[in-house]
Design a protein around this motif. Structure first.
Motif, PDB file in Angstrom:
ATOM      1  N   SER A  17     -12.289  87.919 102.064  1.00  0.00           N
ATOM      2  CA  SER A  17     -12.511  87.341 100.734  1.00  0.00           C
ATOM      3  C   SER A  17     -12.760  88.429  99.690  1.00  0.00           C
ATOM      4  O   SER A  17     -13.144  88.142  98.559  1.00  0.00           O
ATOM      5  N   GLU A  18     -12.528  89.694 100.069  1.00  0.00           N
ATOM      6  CA  GLU A  18     -12.781  90.829  99.181  1.00  0.00           C
ATOM      7  C   GLU A  18     -11.528  91.198  98.378  1.00  0.00           C
ATOM      8  O   GLU A  18     -10.439  91.312  98.927  1.00  0.00           O
ATOM      9  N   LYS A  19     -11.692  91.354  97.072  1.00  0.00           N
ATOM     10  CA  LYS A  19     -10.652  91.887  96.188  1.00  0.00           C
ATOM     11  C   LYS A  19      -9.302  91.196  96.406  1.00  0.00           C
ATOM     12  O   LYS A  19      -8.311  91.826  96.801  1.00  0.00           O
ATOM     13  N   LEU A  20      -9.253  89.906  96.127  1.00  0.00           N
ATOM     14  CA  LEU A  20      -8.020  89.144  96.327  1.00  0.00           C
ATOM     15  C   LEU A  20      -7.016  89.414  95.208  1.00  0.00           C
ATOM     16  O   LEU A  20      -7.378  89.587  94.052  1.00  0.00           O
ATOM     17  N   THR A  21      -5.746  89.457  95.575  1.00  0.00           N
ATOM     18  CA  THR A  21      -4.667  89.715  94.621  1.00  0.00           C
ATOM     19  C   THR A  21      -3.563  88.680  94.801  1.00  0.00           C
ATOM     20  O   THR A  21      -3.451  88.037  95.846  1.00  0.00           O
ATOM     21  N   GLY A  22      -2.737  88.544  93.777  1.00  0.00           N
ATOM     22  CA  GLY A  22      -1.604  87.625  93.855  1.00  0.00           C
ATOM     23  C   GLY A  22      -0.378  88.327  94.421  1.00  0.00           C
ATOM     24  O   GLY A  22      -0.129  89.497  94.123  1.00  0.00           O
ATOM     25  N   GLU A  23       0.366  87.615  95.234  1.00  0.00           N
ATOM     26  CA  GLU A  23       1.581  88.177  95.836  1.00  0.00           C
ATOM     27  C   GLU A  23       2.811  87.536  95.187  1.00  0.00           C
ATOM     28  O   GLU A  23       2.884  86.326  95.014  1.00  0.00           O
ATOM     29  N   HIS A  24       3.796  88.361  94.820  1.00  0.00           N
ATOM     30  CA  HIS A  24       5.025  87.865  94.199  1.00  0.00           C
ATOM     31  C   HIS A  24       5.919  87.165  95.219  1.00  0.00           C
ATOM     32  O   HIS A  24       6.072  87.641  96.343  1.00  0.00           O
ATOM     33  N   LYS A  25       6.535  86.064  94.792  1.00  0.00           N
ATOM     34  CA  LYS A  25       7.497  85.373  95.646  1.00  0.00           C
ATOM     35  C   LYS A  25       8.779  86.194  95.782  1.00  0.00           C
ATOM     36  O   LYS A  25       9.463  86.129  96.799  1.00  0.00           O
ATOM     37  N   ILE A  26       9.108  86.932  94.733  1.00  0.00           N
ATOM     38  CA  ILE A  26      10.202  87.907  94.756  1.00  0.00           C
ATOM     39  C   ILE A  26       9.609  89.206  94.250  1.00  0.00           C
ATOM     40  O   ILE A  26       8.927  89.228  93.220  1.00  0.00           O
ATOM     41  N   LYS A  27       9.852  90.277  94.930  1.00  0.00           N
ATOM     42  CA  LYS A  27       9.190  91.549  94.630  1.00  0.00           C
ATOM     43  C   LYS A  27       9.345  91.945  93.154  1.00  0.00           C
ATOM     44  O   LYS A  27      10.442  91.929  92.604  1.00  0.00           O
ATOM     45  N   ALA A  28       8.224  92.311  92.519  1.00  0.00           N
ATOM     46  CA  ALA A  28       8.220  92.628  91.095  1.00  0.00           C
ATOM     47  C   ALA A  28       9.147  93.796  90.771  1.00  0.00           C
ATOM     48  O   ALA A  28       9.873  93.779  89.766  1.00  0.00           O
ATOM     49  N   SER A  29       9.146  94.828  91.616  1.00  0.00           N
ATOM     50  CA  SER A  29      10.006  95.990  91.355  1.00  0.00           C
ATOM     51  C   SER A  29      11.484  95.605  91.422  1.00  0.00           C
ATOM     52  O   SER A  29      12.311  96.119  90.653  1.00  0.00           O
ATOM     53  N   ALA A  30      11.826  94.681  92.331  1.00  0.00           N
ATOM     54  CA  ALA A  30      13.215  94.220  92.433  1.00  0.00           C
ATOM     55  C   ALA A  30      13.603  93.414  91.194  1.00  0.00           C
ATOM     56  O   ALA A  30      14.732  93.523  90.692  1.00  0.00           O
ATOM     57  N   LEU A  31      12.669  92.604  90.684  1.00  0.00           N
ATOM     58  CA  LEU A  31      12.932  91.826  89.467  1.00  0.00           C
ATOM     59  C   LEU A  31      13.109  92.750  88.270  1.00  0.00           C
ATOM     60  O   LEU A  31      14.003  92.542  87.441  1.00  0.00           O
ATOM     61  N   ARG A  32      12.250  93.766  88.159  1.00  0.00           N
ATOM     62  CA  ARG A  32      12.375  94.691  87.031  1.00  0.00           C
ATOM     63  C   ARG A  32      13.690  95.460  87.097  1.00  0.00           C
ATOM     64  O   ARG A  32      14.334  95.716  86.069  1.00  0.00           O
ATOM     65  N   LYS A  33      14.111  95.808  88.311  1.00  0.00           N
ATOM     66  CA  LYS A  33      15.381  96.523  88.464  1.00  0.00           C
ATOM     67  C   LYS A  33      16.564  95.623  88.103  1.00  0.00           C
ATOM     68  O   LYS A  33      17.564  96.079  87.531  1.00  0.00           O
ATOM     69  N   GLU A  34      16.450  94.333  88.410  1.00  0.00           N
ATOM     70  CA  GLU A  34      17.529  93.386  88.131  1.00  0.00           C
ATOM     71  C   GLU A  34      17.578  92.990  86.653  1.00  0.00           C
ATOM     72  O   GLU A  34      18.651  92.896  86.059  1.00  0.00           O
ATOM     73  N   PHE A  35      16.399  92.744  86.063  1.00  0.00           N
ATOM     74  CA  PHE A  35      16.350  92.189  84.710  1.00  0.00           C
ATOM     75  C   PHE A  35      15.912  93.184  83.636  1.00  0.00           C
ATOM     76  O   PHE A  35      16.001  92.874  82.454  1.00  0.00           O
ATOM     77  N   GLY A  36      15.422  94.351  84.044  1.00  0.00           N
ATOM     78  CA  GLY A  36      14.942  95.310  83.063  1.00  0.00           C
ATOM     79  C   GLY A  36      13.783  94.742  82.262  1.00  0.00           C
ATOM     80  O   GLY A  36      12.861  94.140  82.814  1.00  0.00           O
ATOM     81  N   ARG A  37      13.825  94.902  80.945  1.00  0.00           N
ATOM     82  CA  ARG A  37      12.761  94.412  80.071  1.00  0.00           C
ATOM     83  C   ARG A  37      13.076  93.043  79.478  1.00  0.00           C
ATOM     84  O   ARG A  37      12.364  92.556  78.598  1.00  0.00           O
ATOM     85  N   GLU A  38      14.142  92.427  79.951  1.00  0.00           N
ATOM     86  CA  GLU A  38      14.517  91.111  79.447  1.00  0.00           C
ATOM     87  C   GLU A  38      13.452  90.071  79.800  1.00  0.00           C
ATOM     88  O   GLU A  38      12.845  90.114  80.871  1.00  0.00           O
ATOM     89  N   ALA A  39      13.231  89.120  78.880  1.00  0.00           N
ATOM     90  CA  ALA A  39      12.317  88.005  79.165  1.00  0.00           C
ATOM     91  C   ALA A  39      12.947  87.120  80.241  1.00  0.00           C
ATOM     92  O   ALA A  39      14.162  86.885  80.232  1.00  0.00           O
ATOM     93  N   LEU A  40      12.149  86.632  81.170  1.00  0.00           N
ATOM     94  CA  LEU A  40      12.661  85.842  82.282  1.00  0.00           C
ATOM     95  C   LEU A  40      12.488  84.349  82.022  1.00  0.00           C
ATOM     96  O   LEU A  40      11.513  83.913  81.414  1.00  0.00           O
ATOM     97  N   VAL A  41      13.442  83.577  82.512  1.00  0.00           N
ATOM     98  CA  VAL A  41      13.385  82.117  82.409  1.00  0.00           C
ATOM     99  C   VAL A  41      13.504  81.538  83.815  1.00  0.00           C
ATOM    100  O   VAL A  41      14.366  81.953  84.591  1.00  0.00           O
ATOM    101  N   ILE A  42      12.624  80.590  84.138  1.00  0.00           N
ATOM    102  CA  ILE A  42      12.590  80.000  85.474  1.00  0.00           C
ATOM    103  C   ILE A  42      13.105  78.569  85.421  1.00  0.00           C
ATOM    104  O   ILE A  42      12.724  77.783  84.544  1.00  0.00           O
ATOM    105  N   GLY A  43      13.964  78.217  86.353  1.00  0.00           N
ATOM    106  CA  GLY A  43      14.456  76.857  86.477  1.00  0.00           C
ATOM    107  C   GLY A  43      14.599  76.510  87.944  1.00  0.00           C
ATOM    108  O   GLY A  43      14.398  77.353  88.823  1.00  0.00           O
TER     109      GLY A  43
END
Length: 262
Positions: A17-43
Motif C-alpha cells: 500500500s506504499e507509494k501507489l502509482t497509476g499504470e498506463h493501459k498503453i505505454k506512455a512512451s509508445a503513445l508519445r512516439k506515435e502521436f508526438g505532442r498532438e492532443a489525443l481523442v479517445i473513442g
C-alpha cells in the motif's frame, strides 16, 4: 493459495500500500512516439456508437487503469520489461516498413527463447494482463504476477504479434495514420460449464497489434470455484450472454480471437 486479490488501495501485483502509482493501459512512451505532442481523442470501436473524449496527453488519467501498482513494481521491478517492449516495438515497426512480418523480430539472436530480453517482452504483457484482471476485481494467478515483476522466469503469457486489422483496412483509404488501441479484458469460458479458463487482451500502437493471453491451470480453476464465488458467478453470466449473442466475425478478427487466414 495460488491466486491473489488485493484491495483497491493496494498494489495489484505485490499487495503493498506504499507509494501507489497509476499504470498506463498503453505505454506512455509508445503513445508519445506515435502521436508526438498532438492532443489525443479517445473513442470506442464496435457496433455501439460512443462519444469521444479528449485525453489531452499521454499522461491522462483516462489512459490509465483504475487499479494501482506500487512505485517499486512500477520502476525497479518492471522497468527492464518496459524498456524491452520499447526496443521490441521499434524493431517490429522497422519490419512492417519493409513489408515483413513483425513477429519475425523473435528470429533475432537477442530474442532467442528463454533469454532475458525475450522474457522481458513477455513480462511487459504479464503486467498489463494482471492490471486488466485486477480492474474487474478478479483474482490474479500469483505466478503470473511474480513473472511480471521478475521474481519468476516461468512464462505464463502466449503472445501473437501481427498487423492490426483495423489499421490495415483503413490504410488504403486514409494512408498511414496515428492510431493506438487496447482490447480491454476478454475471459474465455468453458463451453459446457461457462466457468473461466483464460484471460485475453490486446494493444495496438500504430500498425502493430499485440494479442496476448494466459490460461488458468487446473488448480487455479479449482481455487476460483472454492474461494471466489462472486467472480465465478460474474463469469458464468458473461459467458452465457456471449453464447446467446455470438460475437460478429469482424469483431473476432479485431480482437485477435480469430486468424483471418484460418
Amino acid at each position: 493459495m495460488i491466486l491473489q486479490r488485493f484491495p483497491i488501495t493496494s498494489c495489484c501485483l505485490c499487495g503493498s500500500s506504499e507509494k501507489l502509482t497509476g499504470e498506463h493501459k498503453i505505454k506512455a512512451s509508445a503513445l508519445r512516439k506515435e502521436f508526438g505532442r498532438e492532443a489525443l481523442v479517445i473513442g470506442t470501436a464496435g457496433p455501439t456508437k460512443s462519444k469521444t473524449k479528449s485525453a489531452q496527453s499521454a499522461n491522462s488519467k483516462h489512459l490509465k487503469f483504475n487499479v494501482s501498482i506500487c512505485e517499486a513494481c512500477n520502476t525497479s521491478r518492471t522497468q527492464q520489461a518496459d524498456r524491452e517492449f520499447d526496443n521490441f516495438h521499434d524493431l517490429a515497426l522497422e519490419k512492417v516498413k519493409i513489408n515483413e512480418d513483425p513477429s519475425s523480430v523473435f528470429e533475432m539472436d537477442r530474442y532467442s527463447e528463454g533469454s532475458e530480453p525475450y522474457l522481458n517482452v513477455f513480462r511487459y504483457f504479464a503486467k498489463l494482463l494482471s492490471c486488466h484482471i485486477a480492474q474487474v476485481n478478479a483474482p490474479i494467478p500469483i505466478m503470473l504476477a511474480k513473472f511480471a515483476i521478475g521474481e519468476s522466469a516461468f512464462n505464463r503469457i502466449w503472445l501473437w504479434v501481427k498487423t492490426d486489422p483495423t489499421y490495415h483496412q483503413a490504410l488504403p483509404y486514409i494512408g498511414e495514420h496515428q492510431y493506438a488501441a487496447h482490447g480491454g479484458l476478454i475471459v474465455y469460458g468453458d463451453k459446457n460449464t461457462n466457468e473461466p479458463n483464460a484471460f485475453h487482451s490486446t494493444i495496438t500502437v500504430g500498425p502493430i497489434q499485440y494479442v496476448f493471453h494466459t490460461r488458468l491451470a487446473p488448480t487455479e480453476k479449482i481455487e476460483i470455484l472454492e474461494k471466489y464465488p462472486d467472480f465465478l458467478a460474474w463469469c458464468i453470466t458473461k459467458v452465457q450472454h456471449a453464447k446467446e449473442n455470438p460475437i460478429p466475425e469482424s469483431t473476432l478478427f479485431q480482437f485477435g480471437l480469430k486468424d483471418e487466414d484460418a
